[in-house]
Write an enzyme that holds these catalytic residues in place. Structure first.
Site, mmCIF file in Angstrom:
data_model
loop_
_atom_site.group_PDB
_atom_site.id
_atom_site.type_symbol
_atom_site.label_atom_id
_atom_site.label_comp_id
_atom_site.label_asym_id
_atom_site.label_seq_id
_atom_site.Cartn_x
_atom_site.Cartn_y
_atom_site.Cartn_z
ATOM 1 C CE LYS A 212 3.293 45.904 29.054
ATOM 2 N NZ LYS A 212 2.077 46.309 28.335
ATOM 3 N NE ARG B 214 0.166 42.663 35.747
ATOM 4 C CZ ARG B 214 -0.179 42.810 34.477
ATOM 5 N NH1 ARG B 214 -0.747 43.920 34.075
ATOM 6 N NH2 ARG B 214 0.030 41.831 33.613
ATOM 7 N NE ARG C 119 -8.035 37.262 23.892
ATOM 8 C CZ ARG C 119 -6.830 37.267 24.442
ATOM 9 N NH1 ARG C 119 -6.040 36.230 24.299
ATOM 10 N NH2 ARG C 119 -6.406 38.303 25.134
ATOM 11 N NE ARG D 217 -6.849 44.268 28.495
ATOM 12 C CZ ARG D 217 -6.371 43.743 27.367
ATOM 13 N NH1 ARG D 217 -7.195 43.502 26.344
ATOM 14 N NH2 ARG D 217 -5.093 43.468 27.251
#
Length: 213
Positions: free
Chosen positions: A15, A91, A158, A169
């Protein structure tokens, strides 16, 4: 071009990459919640009866900025935009309902990518500990393994790019954001684009969708 475009999709679908390219090529405002929050950290929200008086206070405390504050910031960003591409908002279904009250979308585009492909994309990311340049072990590897080609710094993974974190997630996405996808599908605004082709092909597909919206 003054189209009002929303890009939807799970983490790793592309995105951000596609939104930025759309904005640059067609003169659209690229509106993301992250950028909008950073640009309005000192906005006075004292009249909203929230815990803190600015969005930045939530961010500095490591707390989630309440939906009501995010909604206000996005509304402010859209109020000065002609055409725009929205990335990362809404969201959840509540934010989608707020968005419908403040603007009218021309099209909502879902970037469809298989979950294992998403895991492979996200867990393969490596970031320079010195300058922040991003690489990917498969799709965009550095010339020398583990070394940044820009500054010679060490490349690291990360904490939020480990497989466990990535799958968490994706779980959160399925729980919170898939109802948003269904909302736009039922509304007749949603168009699905194959997000597993090359970035150029994905972009061309998105442009075709916008052109026919």
């Amino acid at each position: 071009m003054e189209e009002h475009v929303l890009l939807l999709g799970p983490p790793g679908a592309g995105k951000g990459t596609q939104s930025k390219r759309l904005a640059e090529e067609f003169g659209l405002e690229h509106v993301t919640t992250g950028d909008a929050l950073r640009s309005n950290k000192q906005m006075d929200i004292s009249e909203m009866d929230t815990e803190y008086d600015t969005p930045g206070a939530y961010m500095d405390a490591g707390e989630l900025v309440p939906d009501a504050v995010v909604n206000k910031i996005v509304e402010e960003a859209l109020s000065t935009a002609g055409g725009y591409v929205l990335d990362g908002y809404p969201r959840n279904i509540e934010q989608a309902e707020v968005l419908s009250s403040i603007t009218e979308l021309d099209v909502a585009i879902l970037l469809s990518v298989d979950e294992q492909e998403l895991v492979d994309r996200l867990t393969g990311r490596r970031v320079c500990s010195e300058c922040g340049t991003s690489y990917h072990v498969e799709f965009e590897p550095p010339a020398e393994e583990g070394v940044c080609g820009e500054c010679g710094g060490t490349l690291t993974q990360r904490d939020d790019d480990t497989e466990e974190t990535v799958r968490d997630r994706l779980r959160v996405y399925h729980e919170n954001t898939e109802p948003v996808v269904e909302h736009y599908r039922q509304e007749g605004t949603l168009v699905t684009v194959d997000g597993e082709t090359t970035p150029d092909d994905v972009f061309d597909s998105i442009v075709d969708v916008i052109g026919s919206s």
